[in-house]
Design an enzyme around this catalytic site. Structure first.
Site, PDB file in Angstrom:
ATOM      1  CB  CYS A 202      33.238  26.334  76.863  1.00 26.72           C
ATOM      2  SG  CYS A 202      31.824  25.335  77.277  1.00 26.72           S
ATOM      3  CG  ASP A 203      38.122  29.856  74.163  1.00 27.05           C
ATOM      4  OD1 ASP A 203      38.895  28.884  74.101  1.00 27.05           O
ATOM      5  OD2 ASP A 203      38.517  31.025  74.351  1.00 27.05           O
ATOM      6  CB  THR A 204      36.794  31.749  79.336  1.00 26.89           C
ATOM      7  OG1 THR A 204      35.702  30.872  79.629  1.00 26.89           O
ATOM      8  CG2 THR A 204      36.716  32.969  80.235  1.00 26.89           C
TER       9      THR A 204
END
Length: 186
Positions: A67-69
């Site tokens: 994941c990455d935001t």
């Protein structure tokens, strides 16, 4: 078979626990600065895929979640702030306006990968300068994209959101569960 979470984020661990307790953290060592994309949403997706693929390459047969935001303020990407000045710059830019939070989610088993990006629109009231300066002197802004925690002090600035609240914290729970169900019985 357990799930490998390719993230050291305590918020992601907590939110993934809403979906399953059967996972192990295995942090990827991807050079995020080496990854680019034509827009912030695709950057979040590319970073998530790179993290998932890096861990999957070292874990044959295992299911890996990456994941990455990123925070998108008028097309400008805000990741984690480097220091107080960077945090202040980001928060001043977000003050009194709308921005988007994009989280890329990628699930892989070996070369088989499924990915999606979730976008949430966040509306901030104007942030008073004294409040901003007090906030950047706390530890809260420094391990978060956009220099704020929606579940923390920034809740005072948030006028409203459109989309998934959990996405702002770094893991769109419903969408992540949908992707994981393609690989694991949940």
């Amino acid at each position: 078979m357990s799930l490998l979470l390719a993230s050291g984020s305590p918020r992601r661990r907590e939110l993934l626990g809403l979906i399953t307790r059967d996972f192990v953290v295995q942090i990827s060592h991807v050079d995020e600065d080496a990854i680019s994309a034509p827009d912030p949403a695709r950057l979040a997706l590319a970073l998530a895929a790179a993290k998932a693929r890096a861990v999957a390459a070292d874990a044959p047969g295992q299911v890996v979640l990456g994941c990455d935001t990123v925070v998108d303020c008028g097309g400008q990407v805000f990741g984690k702030p480097r220091d107080e000045a960077d945090a202040a710059r980001m928060l001043r830019a977000l003050s009194g306006r709308e921005h988007r939070v994009h989280t890329g989610v990628c699930v892989c088993r070996d070369a088989d990968c499924r990915a999606a990006v979730e976008t949430t629109v966040v509306h901030f009231d104007p942030i008073g300068e004294e409040d901003l300066l007090r906030y950047i002197r706390t530890p809260e802004p420094y391990d978060k994209a956009g220099a704020y925690a929606i579940q923390g002090h920034a809740a005072l600035w948030c006028r409203g959101i459109e989309g998934c609240y959990y996405n702002i914290m770094g893991l769109p729970v419903r969408r992540t569960a949908q992707l994981l169900r393609e690989f694991l019985p949940l």
